[in-house]
Design a protein around this motif. Structure first.
Motif, PDB file in Angstrom:
ATOM      1  N   ASP A  96       2.812 -44.121  -1.908  1.00 44.03           N
ATOM      2  CA  ASP A  96       1.813 -44.982  -1.257  1.00 44.03           C
ATOM      3  C   ASP A  96       1.282 -44.340   0.014  1.00 44.03           C
ATOM      4  O   ASP A  96       0.079 -44.293   0.249  1.00 44.03           O
ATOM      5  N   PHE A  97       2.178 -43.826   0.849  1.00 46.38           N
ATOM      6  CA  PHE A  97       1.782 -43.169   2.090  1.00 46.38           C
ATOM      7  C   PHE A  97       0.870 -41.979   1.817  1.00 46.38           C
ATOM      8  O   PHE A  97      -0.171 -41.810   2.462  1.00 46.38           O
ATOM      9  N   ALA A  98       1.231 -41.163   0.831  1.00 45.92           N
ATOM     10  CA  ALA A  98       0.473 -39.940   0.530  1.00 45.92           C
ATOM     11  C   ALA A  98      -0.947 -40.231   0.059  1.00 45.92           C
ATOM     12  O   ALA A  98      -1.819 -39.374   0.172  1.00 45.92           O
ATOM     13  N   ASN A 113      -4.548 -38.008   9.316  1.00 47.19           N
ATOM     14  CA  ASN A 113      -5.786 -37.752   8.579  1.00 47.19           C
ATOM     15  C   ASN A 113      -6.021 -38.855   7.561  1.00 47.19           C
ATOM     16  O   ASN A 113      -5.079 -39.473   7.077  1.00 47.19           O
ATOM     17  N   SER A 114      -7.278 -39.059   7.243  1.00 48.50           N
ATOM     18  CA  SER A 114      -7.618 -40.042   6.226  1.00 48.50           C
ATOM     19  C   SER A 114      -8.607 -39.409   5.257  1.00 48.50           C
ATOM     20  O   SER A 114      -9.723 -39.088   5.684  1.00 48.50           O
ATOM     21  N   PRO A 115      -8.237 -39.185   4.025  1.00 49.18           N
ATOM     22  CA  PRO A 115      -6.945 -39.491   3.431  1.00 49.18           C
ATOM     23  C   PRO A 115      -5.860 -38.541   3.949  1.00 49.18           C
ATOM     24  O   PRO A 115      -6.183 -37.474   4.494  1.00 49.18           O
ATOM     25  N   PRO A 116      -4.598 -38.916   3.787  1.00 43.09           N
ATOM     26  CA  PRO A 116      -3.509 -38.053   4.263  1.00 43.09           C
ATOM     27  C   PRO A 116      -3.573 -36.660   3.630  1.00 43.09           C
ATOM     28  O   PRO A 116      -3.969 -36.511   2.478  1.00 43.09           O
ATOM     29  N   THR A 117      -3.196 -35.676   4.414  1.00 41.24           N
ATOM     30  CA  THR A 117      -3.174 -34.290   3.939  1.00 41.24           C
ATOM     31  C   THR A 117      -1.732 -33.820   3.784  1.00 41.24           C
ATOM     32  O   THR A 117      -0.787 -34.513   4.169  1.00 41.24           O
ATOM     33  N   CYS A 118      -1.592 -32.611   3.257  1.00 41.02           N
ATOM     34  CA  CYS A 118      -0.251 -32.047   3.121  1.00 41.02           C
ATOM     35  C   CYS A 118       0.434 -31.893   4.466  1.00 41.02           C
ATOM     36  O   CYS A 118       1.663 -31.982   4.545  1.00 41.02           O
ATOM     37  N   SER A 119      -0.317 -31.698   5.538  1.00 38.52           N
ATOM     38  CA  SER A 119       0.328 -31.616   6.860  1.00 38.52           C
ATOM     39  C   SER A 119       0.919 -32.974   7.244  1.00 38.52           C
ATOM     40  O   SER A 119       1.992 -33.032   7.850  1.00 38.52           O
ATOM     41  N   ILE A 121       2.043 -35.170   5.070  1.00 36.06           N
ATOM     42  CA  ILE A 121       3.196 -35.303   4.182  1.00 36.06           C
ATOM     43  C   ILE A 121       4.346 -34.440   4.692  1.00 36.06           C
ATOM     44  O   ILE A 121       5.504 -34.854   4.709  1.00 36.06           O
ATOM     45  N   GLU A 122       4.024 -33.240   5.149  1.00 32.10           N
ATOM     46  CA  GLU A 122       5.055 -32.341   5.671  1.00 32.10           C
ATOM     47  C   GLU A 122       5.689 -32.917   6.935  1.00 32.10           C
ATOM     48  O   GLU A 122       6.895 -32.770   7.158  1.00 32.10           O
ATOM     49  N   TYR A 123       4.899 -33.596   7.760  1.00 34.68           N
ATOM     50  CA  TYR A 123       5.456 -34.236   8.952  1.00 34.68           C
ATOM     51  C   TYR A 123       6.478 -35.301   8.545  1.00 34.68           C
ATOM     52  O   TYR A 123       7.578 -35.367   9.096  1.00 34.68           O
ATOM     53  N   LEU A 158       8.318 -33.076  -0.839  1.00 31.27           N
ATOM     54  CA  LEU A 158       8.377 -31.713  -1.370  1.00 31.27           C
ATOM     55  C   LEU A 158       7.607 -31.612  -2.684  1.00 31.27           C
ATOM     56  O   LEU A 158       6.839 -30.677  -2.895  1.00 31.27           O
ATOM     57  N   TRP A 159       7.799 -32.577  -3.571  1.00 30.56           N
ATOM     58  CA  TRP A 159       7.150 -32.544  -4.879  1.00 30.56           C
ATOM     59  C   TRP A 159       5.638 -32.698  -4.759  1.00 30.56           C
ATOM     60  O   TRP A 159       4.884 -31.983  -5.414  1.00 30.56           O
ATOM     61  N   LEU A 160       5.181 -33.608  -3.906  1.00 26.58           N
ATOM     62  CA  LEU A 160       3.733 -33.804  -3.743  1.00 26.58           C
ATOM     63  C   LEU A 160       3.048 -32.558  -3.187  1.00 26.58           C
ATOM     64  O   LEU A 160       1.877 -32.318  -3.455  1.00 26.58           O
ATOM     65  N   ARG A 161       3.791 -31.762  -2.404  1.00 30.22           N
ATOM     66  CA  ARG A 161       3.235 -30.523  -1.838  1.00 30.22           C
ATOM     67  C   ARG A 161       3.492 -29.312  -2.732  1.00 30.22           C
ATOM     68  O   ARG A 161       3.226 -28.187  -2.354  1.00 30.22           O
ATOM     69  N   CYS A 162       4.049 -29.527  -3.918  1.00 27.22           N
ATOM     70  CA  CYS A 162       4.402 -28.439  -4.850  1.00 27.22           C
ATOM     71  C   CYS A 162       5.441 -27.494  -4.260  1.00 27.22           C
ATOM     72  O   CYS A 162       5.469 -26.298  -4.573  1.00 27.22           O
TER      73      CYS A 162
END
Length: 176
Positions: A96-98, A113-119, A121-123, A158-162
């Motif tokens: 949901d967050f991602a 960021n909107s939409p959320p970015t990998c950065s 997600i990494e945070y 981790l999975w969402l960022r590959c």
């Protein structure tokens, strides 16, 4: 230098001063970025070593896991026979967050960021790692979560960022 002479390296300050300056970062083209994301989604793609330009590109992207895999995960979560575990709730909250449907599952913060970015997600992943290793106090974060919840957030990020090939829920994938 003869075999009887002792090697004396130059001072580190001289080595640093003699280094050529780093070239400016190069932005990946749209085609290069699409190819990178395609490679990251292939079996074993989580083992790719990204250079600085590639890392910068990925950090600015929304979740790079391919949409079909994310759809598969959502179906797996929807059909879960026992959806009550902390790990399950963490996976759902992180997805949901991602995709901009909530705050960070551990930080409680809105994505930068909107939409959320990998950065973003990494945070959130870094917050999970701090929780897992006991480096986050209750005063640091108003959200108190179990170890299973923290691991669920970390694995999903981790999975969402590959950065891992194994999905956080459902049958594991056999990766060579």
């Amino acid at each position: 230098m003869s075999s009887s002479e002792r090697y004396i390296p130059p001072p580190v300050s001289e080595i640093i001063a003699s280094e050529a300056p780093m070239p400016p970062p190069r932005a990946l083209s749209r085609e290069e970025g699409a190819e990178l994301i395609r490679r990251m989604n292939q079996p074993g793609g989580h083992k790719l070593v990204l250079d600085a330009d590639e890392q910068d590109f990925i950090a600015a992207q929304p979740p790079v896991r391919e949409p079909a895999a994310i759809d598969w995960l959502v179906r797996e979560l929807t059909e879960a026979p026992e959806p009550g575990s902390d790990f399950y709730r963490a996976v759902c909250a992180t997805v949901d967050f991602a995709f901009g449907r909530g705050r960070g599952p551990l930080s409680g913060e809105a994505p930068r960021n909107s939409p959320p970015t990998c950065s973003d997600i990494e945070y959130e992943e870094s917050v999970a790692v701090r929780y897992i290793h006991g480096q986050t106090s209750h005063t640091e974060s108003p959200l108190r979560r179990s170890q299973d919840y923290s691991v669920g957030v970390e694995h999903t990020c981790l999975w969402l960022r590959c950065a891992t090939g194994q999905p956080p829920w459902g049958a594991p994938i056999d990766e060579a």
